[in-house]
Design an enzyme around this catalytic site. Structure first.
Site, PDB file in Angstrom:
ATOM      1  N   HIS A 544       0.832  -1.204   0.000  1.00 14.01           N
ATOM      2  CA  HIS A 544       0.000   0.000   0.000  1.00 14.01           C
ATOM      3  C   HIS A 544       0.868   1.255   0.000  1.00 14.01           C
ATOM      4  O   HIS A 544       0.371   2.346   0.260  1.00 14.01           O
ATOM      5  CB  HIS A 544      -0.912   0.001   1.233  1.00 14.01           C
ATOM      6  CG  HIS A 544      -1.848  -1.164   1.306  1.00 14.01           C
ATOM      7  ND1 HIS A 544      -3.170  -1.091   0.945  1.00 14.01           N
ATOM      8  CD2 HIS A 544      -1.634  -2.447   1.681  1.00 14.01           C
ATOM      9  CE1 HIS A 544      -3.738  -2.281   1.109  1.00 14.01           C
ATOM     10  NE2 HIS A 544      -2.824  -3.111   1.565  1.00 14.01           N
ATOM     11  N   LYS A 736     -10.609  11.872   6.761  1.00 16.89           N
ATOM     12  CA  LYS A 736      -9.555  10.875   6.559  1.00 16.89           C
ATOM     13  C   LYS A 736      -8.399  11.203   7.488  1.00 16.89           C
ATOM     14  O   LYS A 736      -8.387  12.260   8.138  1.00 16.89           O
ATOM     15  CB  LYS A 736      -9.086  10.848   5.104  1.00 16.89           C
ATOM     16  CG  LYS A 736      -8.695  12.205   4.522  1.00 16.89           C
ATOM     17  CD  LYS A 736      -8.415  12.074   3.028  1.00 16.89           C
ATOM     18  CE  LYS A 736      -9.692  11.801   2.252  1.00 16.89           C
ATOM     19  NZ  LYS A 736      -9.498  10.984   1.066  1.00 16.89           N
ATOM     20  N   ARG A 737      -7.446  10.311   7.563  1.00 15.41           N
ATOM     21  CA  ARG A 737      -6.279  10.531   8.421  1.00 15.41           C
ATOM     22  C   ARG A 737      -5.619  11.868   8.085  1.00 15.41           C
ATOM     23  O   ARG A 737      -5.461  12.213   6.912  1.00 15.41           O
ATOM     24  CB  ARG A 737      -5.291   9.370   8.193  1.00 15.41           C
ATOM     25  CG  ARG A 737      -4.023   9.422   8.991  1.00 15.41           C
ATOM     26  CD  ARG A 737      -3.332   8.050   8.934  1.00 15.41           C
ATOM     27  NE  ARG A 737      -3.240   7.558   7.566  1.00 15.41           N
ATOM     28  CZ  ARG A 737      -2.183   7.734   6.773  1.00 15.41           C
ATOM     29  NH1 ARG A 737      -1.133   8.421   7.203  1.00 15.41           N
ATOM     30  NH2 ARG A 737      -2.166   7.238   5.556  1.00 15.41           N
ATOM     31  N   LYS A 742      -2.386  14.478   2.176  1.00 16.96           N
ATOM     32  CA  LYS A 742      -3.826  14.476   1.959  1.00 16.96           C
ATOM     33  C   LYS A 742      -4.387  15.891   1.883  1.00 16.96           C
ATOM     34  O   LYS A 742      -5.537  16.096   1.521  1.00 16.96           O
ATOM     35  CB  LYS A 742      -4.523  13.660   3.055  1.00 16.96           C
ATOM     36  CG  LYS A 742      -4.170  12.167   2.995  1.00 16.96           C
ATOM     37  CD  LYS A 742      -4.894  11.379   4.064  1.00 16.96           C
ATOM     38  CE  LYS A 742      -4.519   9.909   4.036  1.00 16.96           C
ATOM     39  NZ  LYS A 742      -5.049   9.179   2.880  1.00 16.96           N
ATOM     40  N   THR A 847      -9.849   4.425  -0.588  1.00 15.41           N
ATOM     41  CA  THR A 847     -11.165   3.773  -0.603  1.00 15.41           C
ATOM     42  C   THR A 847     -12.269   4.697  -0.092  1.00 15.41           C
ATOM     43  O   THR A 847     -13.448   4.413  -0.296  1.00 15.41           O
ATOM     44  CB  THR A 847     -11.133   2.503   0.262  1.00 15.41           C
ATOM     45  OG1 THR A 847     -10.639   2.829   1.572  1.00 15.41           O
ATOM     46  CG2 THR A 847     -10.227   1.451  -0.354  1.00 15.41           C
ATOM     47  N   LYS A 851     -16.684   4.957  -1.019  1.00 11.00           N
ATOM     48  CA  LYS A 851     -17.834   4.950  -0.112  1.00 11.00           C
ATOM     49  C   LYS A 851     -18.759   6.127  -0.414  1.00 11.00           C
ATOM     50  O   LYS A 851     -19.983   5.976  -0.449  1.00 11.00           O
ATOM     51  CB  LYS A 851     -17.352   5.009   1.336  1.00 11.00           C
ATOM     52  CG  LYS A 851     -16.442   3.870   1.732  1.00 11.00           C
ATOM     53  CD  LYS A 851     -15.693   4.158   3.025  1.00 11.00           C
ATOM     54  CE  LYS A 851     -14.568   3.179   3.243  1.00 11.00           C
ATOM     55  NZ  LYS A 851     -13.685   3.539   4.373  1.00 11.00           N
TER      56      LYS A 851
END
Length: 1000
Positions: A544, A736-737, A742, A847, A851
């Site tokens: 990953h 998200k984290r 990000k 992912t 969702k």
């Protein structure tokens, strides 16, 4: 061939009467709707009626036990011919079955042939006559097969590993002798699923499990009782599934992952079992609400982020698609951490998720394995050959906790086995016997620390050692369990690759490769070449990671101290690999150094990713873009050496969790318009929504569903933060984290820009502004200071905006604390716009966007990770794209700092730097990190493009018909991103497993 004949197998036991066809009720009818389901289903390799006594050629070569009946061989008795692999105590098991069933054995013969024996039992019924009724013959045969397959379950209790103290093991000959009809009548059927039966079970668990009066119990106690009632039904299916797998002996997948982010189990279990409505009805009549009880369950703290959630989704899909699979992981006592926000700052607290117990797990006190650490390696001679013997210095016990994972629309229920660390019982007892109580307690605490916390801080030597201990503890226990299960039915390790596939979920379980080599060479005494050939056929590896510098490494000194034999094996593997590599590429020392498993340098280390690649038959990326990065950047040298090893399987998420459970209103609407619920298992059917994308009636119903979900989210926001938000606003979400790549900071800076624009507008202009509720959520790693400052900046900006009367409902900023699966199930269905804005080339898959896509949320995203494939499915016109492409990023980083950032970006950074939101000195380093040449993640370069995408989203949101159509098309195009498709791809091209459907 040896033959043993004895007339002494006759038992003087008063039998049950076989004259009645009901006296031995082994037949299980096919279930319908809410009627009781059959308790067991048998697939028998047997004949009924006169047949030749000798087994066929196919049976001789098969490890599957067979039972045949020959009624013609004797005029006075019926012959049962049993062929099975020889096991200690199996003869006693078989004779005990006849005894329990009330039958007399007149005589018996046993013929041994290698590892197998053929037994012929001459049997009479309770009246001394032949057994000729076909139905009774069939039932007896099935009972024999079940007993043989269960390895002694008829009155013989066995355990794995040493028997724990205080547990009585039943001795042969002392077992109870229940009547056959009573035993089978009591266990004949599955538990019923009608509301009345569920009510009885719930109240029984209230009184006998929770130990509360059934006239006085609260919501949490009702939840516990309901959970145990549902678990009872899972266990029934679990047992039958495992027995069926054992009987069919298919190739099995063992999924090794240190993280499983399962979320709540109740909601998922009742949906997959098909009893959600029945549970709700049963509870309603008892005065409880199902939704309220479901909220009583906490999230299992077994993982963090996408890798862990992917593991959970894949377990759901493996069960639903009937694949024979087991998951293995660690039973963390505290998990990651619980995020608490005080004055805008993140604080970490232990997540005591097990404080009130976990009704979904089953502790297997008999299933424990010793895991060894430290010590020395000595050379000994065995059968004239030199071998290495590891003499460990410390032993810890791994105790199994099983978590049944039900499939949807199938009887299959697979297992997630988690390991908890306990002190070695023998050493513990020695400490107590010598009066060293304090040392015994210290040893217990040290052992249990191994499985205490997810992601121990590895900045210190002690932290690194604990993390390595976790990795080896996990793989050692799992492999002992896997090999034990294999040896129960096989005695030739050449069959290992035909029966077992081992999946490494990232590099955390990579020591499994070395452990298998150690077991095969040191304990099973296979030759090195034979063991290596087996290892290279059973492992597949999924990474990953995007950045080469993020790949896991273990210092040699640490590994040599903790696992001395494993370090020797790694050196041997690397030596052989290097010799082979020299033959392939010559003496290119730079390339040899880069590909070596052992990294030389100031700190000599083992490259775990290199080890995994060398030993695996397949290396998988998690999206097409990620796969290209692996081939061209991360593992370029390995790809050029073994291009056939490299594949990709784009990650997926399960629609059962992310639509059926989290968004039941949308689930019902989709089923209505598609005219079927089949899409829940076959998600490709969602494409049928495209046909109705412009339908006005669907638009109206679709908007109503979205409004209801937004109302739920707005209520949660108000209860959590005290901020009341407008339902007419666009709910703009980034959860998200927290990480620099990000780019939550990019989002916050754009919110500041939006706020600044609103403040400088005339009142007439503000009427044209699209109102927004910006929602941010995620955890920052405890040692990640930049991420923590981003969280604080988010709260500082929110404090300013949410209390500004000039802005009002035009803009709100909400931070959702302690983001987890359950929170996501609330936020995702209520989102209008979702942001996935990582710098291109840094997200392996992502992912989260899948969702949101399934729930009809529109995406604002960069062309990164799986977003590239989402574009292909729904089209650029149905999402909002911005930012540099992957191939443009290196050149942008080389550009002069003067050419990077637009004026709008410089202005908002200056507002933060000047203390407009307070904490001027605290945010200084944050501003320094995004200005000039320090802007590694290109926030300034992408800012103008980002604002354009935000403006496009505003424009689309004004046209609600267009927005709704885009939303419908998003859901319709999400089928490709189901974990069902991911798992099917893995099964076909990587694992080599096939469905094994437990019959109803």
């Amino acid at each position: 061939m040896a033959t043993i004949s004895s007339p002494l197998f006759a038992f003087h036991h008063r039998p049950s009467d076989f004259s009645s066809p009901q006296s031995l009720n082994l037949h299980r009818p096919f279930p319908v709707q809410l009627k009781p389901l059959p308790r067991h289903s048998f697939i028998c390799n047997s004949w009924i009626g006169p047949k030749p006594v000798g087994p066929s050629t196919a049976d001789v070569n098969s490890a599957t036990p067979t039972v045949t009946v020959d009624a013609a061989v004797s005029p006075d008795s019926t012959a049962f011919v049993i062929r099975a692999r020889n096991k200690i105590g199996l003869l006693q098991v078989i004779t005990r079955v006849f005894k329990v069933l009330g039958l007399h054995i007149d005589k018996a013969t046993v013929e041994f042939e290698g590892d197998f024996f053929t037994q012929k039992f001459f049997v009479t019924d309770s009246h001394g006559g032949k057994i000729e009724d076909q139905e009774n013959l069939d039932r007896i045969t099935k009972a024999l097969l079940e007993a043989i397959d269960s390895g002694g379950g008829w009155g013989t209790e066995t355990s794995v590993g040493p028997s724990p103290r205080g547990i009585v093991v039943r001795r042969a000959g002392l077992e109870p002798k229940p009547k056959a009809e009573k035993m089978f009548a009591l266990m004949d059927r599955f538990l019923s699923n009608d509301p009345v039966s569920l009510q009885k079970d719930i109240l029984d668990h209230v009184e006998y499990t929770v130990a509360r009066s059934r006239f006085s119990f609260d919501d949490f106690e009702a939840y516990q009782a309901l959970a145990h009632s549902v678990r009872d039904r899972l266990i029934e299916r679990w047992h039958d599934t495992q027995q069926y797998f054992k009987r069919k002996d298919p190739k099995r997948l063992y999924f090794l992952s240190l993280e499983f982010l399962m979320g709540r189990s109740l909601s998922n279990s009742v949906i997959n079992l098909g009893i959600r409505d029945q549970c709700a009805d049963a509870l309603s009549q008892l005065g409880f609400e199902y939704e309220v009880l479901a909220e009583q369950e906490g999230d299992a703290a077994l993982g963090n982020g996408g890798l862990a959630r992917l593991s959970a989704c894949q377990m759901d899909s493996l069960a639903t698609l009937d694949y024979p699979a087991w998951g293995y992981g660690l039973r963390y006592q505290y998990g990651l951490f619980r995020q608490v926000i005080l004055d805008g700052f993140q604080h970490e607290q232990p997540d005591y998720w097990l404080n009130f117990g976990n009704p979904w797990e089953i502790e297997r006190v008999h299933v424990s394995y010793p895991v060894k650490f430290y010590g020395t390696v000595e050379e000994e001679t065995l059968n004239g050959k030199s071998c290495q013997v590891w003499l460990p210095g410390e032993t810890v016990e791994a105790v199994a906790y099983d978590n049944p994972i039900p499939g949807y629309g199938t009887r299959n229920t697979i297992n997630l086995r988690l390991w908890a660390a306990k002190p070695d019982g023998q050493y513990d007892m020695e400490s107590y016997n010598t009066g060293d109580y304090i040392n015994a307690v210290v040893n217990r605490q040290r052992a249990e620390t191994i499985s205490s916390v997810l992601y121990p801080d590895d900045r210190s030597h002690q932290g690194k050692e604990l993390r390595l201990k976790q990795h080896y503890f996990f793989v050692s226990a799992s492999l002992q369990d896997i090999i034990r299960r294999f040896k129960d039915g096989h005695n030739n390790f050449d069959d290992f690759p035909e029966k077992i596939a081992l999946q490494l979920n990232d590099t955390h379980p990579s020591l499994a490769v070395v452990e298998v080599m150690r077991v095969l060479v040191d304990e099973e005494h296979l030759g090195w070449d034979q063991a290596w050939n087996i290892v290279c056929k059973i492992f597949s590896f999924t990474t990953h990671t995007v950045l080469p510098e993020a790949l896991e490494k273990i210092p040699v000194d640490l590994l040599g101290s903790l696992l001395p034999r494993h370090l020797q094996i790694i050196y041997d593997i690397n030596f052989n690999f290097m010799e082979e590599l020299k033959k392939r590429i010559g003496l290119d020392f730079n390339r040899l150094s880069q590909m070596s498993i052992v990294e030389e340098g100031a700190v000599k280390s083992i490259r775990m990713a290199n080890l995994s690649i060398v030993c695996s038959h397949t290396v998988n990326g998690v999206s097409r873009m990620h796969s290209e990065l692996l081939k061209t950047r991360v593992f370029k040298d390995f790809y050029e050496l073994w291009p056939h090893k490299f594949q990709y399987k784009t990650n997926g998420v399960t629609q059962r969790r992310w639509i059926v459970v989290s968004n039941p209103s949308l689930c019902a609407l989709i089923s209505k318009w598609l005219g079927t619920e089949a899409w829940i298992r076959d998600i490709d059917l969602l494409i049928g929504l495209q046909e109705f994308a412009a339908d006005a009636d669907l638009h109206q119903e679709w908007k109503m569903v979205r409004k209801v979900n937004k109302m739920r989210l707005a209520e949660y926001i108000e209860a959590m933060s005290g901020v009341k938000v407008s339902l007419d606003a666009m709910f703009d979400v980034q959860i998200k984290r927290i990480h620099e790549y990000k780019r939550q900071l990019l989002n916050i800076l754009s919110i500041i820009h939006r706020y600044d624009c609103i403040k400088n507008m005339e009142k007439t202009q503000r009427r044209k502004v699209v109102p927004r509720v910006c929602i941010v959520g995620g955890k920052a790693a405890p040692g990640y200071e930049v991420a923590k400052k981003i969280i604080k900046l988010c709260h500082a900006v929110a404090e300013k905006i949410n209390n500004d009367a000039d802005v009002g409902d035009l803009l709100k900023l909400i931070f959702v604390p302690d983001y987890n699966v359950s929170v996501a199930e609330l936020v995702i269905p209520g989102a209008d716009l979702s942001q996935h804005i990582s710098t291109a080339g840094h997200e392996a898959s992502g992912t989260g966007c899948m969702k949101f896509l399934m729930n009809g949320c529109l995406l604002l995203a960069t062309a990164d990770g799986s977003t590239v494939e989402i574009i292909e499915e729904i089209g650029e016109e149905n999402m909002f794209l911005f930012g540099a492409k992957v191939h443009e990023v290196p050149a942008l980083r080389e550009k002069s700092s003067d050419d990077k950032a637009p004026l709008q970006f410089s202005r908002v950074v200056r507002m933060v730097r000047d203390g407009h939101f307070g904490f001027k000195d605290y945010f200084k380093s944050l501003c320094d990190g995004v200005e000039g040449d320090s802007d590694f993640y290109l926030l300034g370069s992408d800012f103008a493009s980002y604002l354009e995408a935000q403006a496009a989203a505003d424009k689309a949101f004004v046209d609600q018909e267009k927005w709704t159509q885009m939303s419908i098309l998003s859901t319709a195009g999400s089928g490709r991103f189901s974990s069902d498709r991911t798992v099917e791809d893995y099964a076909e091209t990587t694992w080599g497993i096939e469905p094994c459907t437990c019959p109803s």
